[in-house]
Structure formats: C-alpha cells, structure tokens
Design an enzyme around this catalytic site. Structure first.
Site, short mmCIF file in Angstrom:
data_model
loop_
_atom_site.label_atom_id
_atom_site.label_comp_id
_atom_site.label_asym_id
_atom_site.label_seq_id
_atom_site.Cartn_x
_atom_site.Cartn_y
_atom_site.Cartn_z
N TYR A 132 44.88 62.37 41.99
CA TYR A 132 46.06 62.68 42.81
C TYR A 132 46.29 64.19 42.81
O TYR A 132 47.37 64.66 42.46
CB TYR A 132 47.25 61.92 42.26
CG TYR A 132 48.45 61.82 43.19
CD1 TYR A 132 48.33 61.93 44.56
CD2 TYR A 132 49.72 61.59 42.67
CE1 TYR A 132 49.44 61.83 45.39
CE2 TYR A 132 50.83 61.47 43.48
CZ TYR A 132 50.68 61.60 44.84
OH TYR A 132 51.79 61.50 45.66
N VAL A 166 38.76 67.53 24.13
CA VAL A 166 39.40 68.05 25.34
C VAL A 166 40.79 67.45 25.49
O VAL A 166 40.98 66.25 25.26
CB VAL A 166 38.55 67.73 26.59
CG1 VAL A 166 39.21 68.28 27.85
CG2 VAL A 166 37.13 68.30 26.44
N ASP A 168 43.81 66.74 28.22
CA ASP A 168 44.10 66.61 29.65
C ASP A 168 45.61 66.43 29.80
O ASP A 168 46.13 65.32 29.63
CB ASP A 168 43.32 65.42 30.21
CG ASP A 168 43.48 65.23 31.71
OD1 ASP A 168 44.17 66.04 32.34
OD2 ASP A 168 42.90 64.26 32.24
N GLY A 170 48.86 65.88 31.70
CA GLY A 170 49.17 65.31 33.00
C GLY A 170 47.96 64.59 33.55
O GLY A 170 47.47 64.88 34.64
N CYS A 171 47.47 63.62 32.80
CA CYS A 171 46.16 63.01 33.06
C CYS A 171 46.15 62.04 34.22
O CYS A 171 45.07 61.58 34.64
CB CYS A 171 45.65 62.32 31.80
SG CYS A 171 46.67 60.92 31.28
N GLY A 174 43.70 58.93 34.73
CA GLY A 174 42.53 59.15 33.89
C GLY A 174 41.27 59.58 34.61
O GLY A 174 40.17 59.49 34.05
N THR A 192 50.60 61.60 29.79
CA THR A 192 51.32 61.37 31.03
C THR A 192 52.75 60.98 30.72
O THR A 192 53.05 60.53 29.61
CB THR A 192 50.64 60.27 31.87
OG1 THR A 192 51.43 60.01 33.04
CG2 THR A 192 50.50 58.97 31.10
N GLU A 196 53.15 53.42 34.14
CA GLU A 196 52.16 52.75 34.97
C GLU A 196 50.83 53.50 34.96
O GLU A 196 49.76 52.88 34.96
CB GLU A 196 52.69 52.61 36.41
CG GLU A 196 53.85 51.64 36.54
CD GLU A 196 53.48 50.24 36.10
OE1 GLU A 196 52.40 49.74 36.49
OE2 GLU A 196 54.26 49.63 35.33
N CYS A 349 53.42 68.22 54.08
CA CYS A 349 52.67 69.02 53.09
C CYS A 349 51.33 69.49 53.66
O CYS A 349 50.92 70.62 53.44
CB CYS A 349 52.45 68.21 51.82
SG CYS A 349 53.96 67.94 50.85
#
Length: 378
Positions: A132, A166, A168, A170-171, A174, A192, A196, A349
């Site tokens: 996203y 590593v 991440d 704000g994953c 995944g 996150t 959900e 956007c």
C-alpha cells in the site's frame, strides 16, 4: 440562489480551464444547487463532501484535480483562487499546530479508521503482495511488476545480506517483510498499528523468520542491522518527526542503513488536506524537505535522496481501476457513499501527484557516513 455567488464560482473554475456543466471530462456537472453555497461557505471540505453526497459529478476527477493544482502552482499570487480552494491549499488549523494529534495515546486511531475497515478492500485493490505504497514503474508495465520492483529497489538500497536483522516500521500486510525474508534470507520484525494488518500479515508470513507486532514505534528498543519505513512517516506528525528519527537512530547499529520511504510536500506545513484528514487518514501530515532535514540533523548522514513521485500517479490509477473492477464483490459490505469517497480519495491524490504537488521520496541514511561513499541504486 445568489446569482452573483454562482457566477463568481464559475469564473474561478473557468480560470483553471474547468467549466461548470461543460463538455470536457474534467468539467464539474452540478446536480444539486446547494453545491455553490457549500463550496463558498466551507471550501476546505465542501468539494469532497459534496461529491460523496452526489451534489456534483465529474468523469475524470484525476484530471480535474490536476488542472486545479497546476493552475494553483502557476498562479500563486491570485488570492481569490487560493481563498476559494482551501481544500487544496492546506487550511491553517490552530488546533493542529498546538495539539500533538499523533501522540502515543492517539497512535492507533488511523489503524482503526483506515486500515481496519476490511482486508477485502485491500486484497482486491492492491497488488498480489499487498503493498500500500508507491510502486516503481521505471521498467514495469503492471502493478504487480511495479510493486516488486519497488521492493527489490529497497532491498538493494539497504544492501541486505543473509543473516541480517531488519526492522520494518509500518509493515502493513507484510509485503516487504515477506519479500526480504524470502529473497535475501534475512529475519524481519515488522510493526503496525492495525489489528487487521497484523492478523493477515502473520498469515502471509507464516513459516518465515518474520515477526509482526502490534506496536507503536516509540516502544521500540532493540538494535537492527537495517531499518526501513515504507509509507509510515506520513502518520508521524510534525511534532514527532525528530522523535521518530531518534527511535530509528537508537535501533540502528553503528554501521547500519535506514531507508525512509515517504510522500513529500513542496511546502512546509503542519497539516494535511482537511478532507483527507477527516475521511481517509486522521491526524495525517505530509513532511517537507525542511522538516525531514531538521529531524535527521546530528543523527544521520543523508546518503541518497531519490524522488519518483510521478510513479504514484500510475500506482493510484491502478488501485482505482482494481477497486472499481471488483466493486460488485465489495458493494454488499460497503455503502455507495463509501464508493464515492474512495474514488474521490484515489483520483484526487492521483491528480496531485500528476501536477507534481506531491512527491515520493526514498531517503537512505547512515549514522556516520558509509566508508568510501554510498553507491546509489536506481
């Protein structure tokens, strides 16, 4: 209806090449005359809310916003246009300047409001890896190709090697964590603020050395060889930029690399578009070069700054096409007003990135400077 008001609004749109009830696909078709009063009384919200409520239509919302923003950029001294279009220029909201809207107590609001609305939407709208964020279209034709190219670009910029740890931040679902673990044999911790996202990411990363945590970034206190932040910095807020970068510095080993992937603004402000903030990303804000530079000062060396913001136009257009292609499978769970809101979000956007009003930056940072220099990847 005040005819002078109606005439004035028409003249203002005409100055940007947009006709009210015109024949071009980017022209506004007024369905309800209340459109005019609401636009004048509450310009920062009325255009979006009016579209959601069916007060007006437009065949090509992306082209409408492209023309508005392009005109705004070329005519910054035309105050009457700027006054009318506060929904595009960032409304000055004193409350947002004074209050830390992205405090630790409020960190999970965006997760509940936006990312927890239903994984079915994102599974239909996004690529097969459920990324996203902006794809990389340099040598790509499809959305799947562009998103995989983006993931590969990040891995190469981070110079991943087998066995590395590593982080991440704000994953999401995944996408990066899974790709990096599979392709580069690294272990990944993803965090996150969406329940959900965590649930589905754990399923998608099953049997891989990937841990997905429901966690605010301020609670991180472990060191990693590499850190990436993909599409998360837009939720941090101007009062927390330095704190966010301090956390990254605390969690990164001395010889590590940190990649920050974020939407960027051409101007420094504390605010996001008010309609986007109310309906799509509560408490969101877009950082400027100045704000990022101030946040990283004395903590990191800037090794590379890559702008491929025009690629977000293609990404958003692909998401919009997918969303509408699968709407028949989604409409039983979501109202028509939601469909209109989501289309307005995606296409407004897309128009903003097409007009180059918004950017997409990938910034590579090191703590002490890479010995011998960092080799940029494109």
């Amino acid at each position: 209806m005040n005819m002078r008001l109606k005439k004035k609004i028409k003249e203002l749109f005409n100055s940007a090449g947009i006709a009210i009830n015109g024949n071009n696909p980017w022209d506004i078709q007024v369905i309800n005359e209340k459109f005019y009063h609401r636009l004048w009384d509450q310009p920062e919200l009325a255009l979006g809310e009016g579209y959601m409520e069916g007060f007006w239509e437009c065949q090509r919302l992306d082209e409408l916003f492209y023309r508005i923003l392009q005109f705004e950029a070329e005519n910054t001294n035309k105050n009457q246009w700027i006054i009318l279009l506060h929904f595009v220029s960032k409304l000055r909201d004193l409350h947002t300047y004074l209050i830390n809207s992205q405090s630790k107590k409020r960190a999970f609001i965006v997760g509940k409001h936006h990312y927890d609305i239903g994984n079915d939407i994102y599974q239909h709208m996004l690529d097969k890896r459920m990324n996203y964020s902006c794809g990389y279209w340099q040598n790509s034709v499809t959305l799947d190709e562009a998103q995989e190219a983006k993931l590969e670009l990040i891995c190469q910029k981070l110079q991943l090697k087998p066995g590395m740890k590593v982080l991440d931040i704000g994953c999401g679902w995944g996408g990066f964590s899974k790709y990096a673990a599979e392709k580069y044999d690294v272990s990944v911790t993803g965090i996150t603020v969406s329940k959900e996202q965590q649930k589905l990411a754990q399923q998608l990363c099953k049997d891989l050395p990937v841990t997905i945590l429901l966690l605010d970034y301020r609670d991180l206190n472990e060191q990693f060889d590499r850190i990436c932040s993909i599409g998360m910095f837009e939720h941090v807020g101007h009062k927390n930029y330095h704190t966010y970068i301090e956390v990254a510095a605390r969690c990164l080993k001395e010889n590590g690399l940190f990649l920050l992937h974020t939407i960027g603004s051409n101007r420094t402000t504390a605010l996001a578009n008010p309609w986007i903030r109310k309906y799509i990303f509560p408490n969101g804000s877009i950082p400027s070069i100045k704000q990022i530079g101030k946040a990283i000062e004395c903590l990191f060396v800037m090794e590379d700054w890559h702008n491929f913001g025009a690629d977000y136009d293609k990404t958003l257009t692909a998401w919009h096409a997918n969303f509408n292609q699968y709407w028949d499978q989604l409409k039983h769970s979501y109202e028509e007003r939601f469909r209109r809101m989501w289309n307005y979000y995606l296409l407004s956007c897309a128009g903003a990135f097409r007009a180059r009003d918004l950017q997409l930056w990938q910034i590579v940072l090191s703590k002490n400077g890479v010995v011998g220099g960092y080799q940029s990847v494109r």
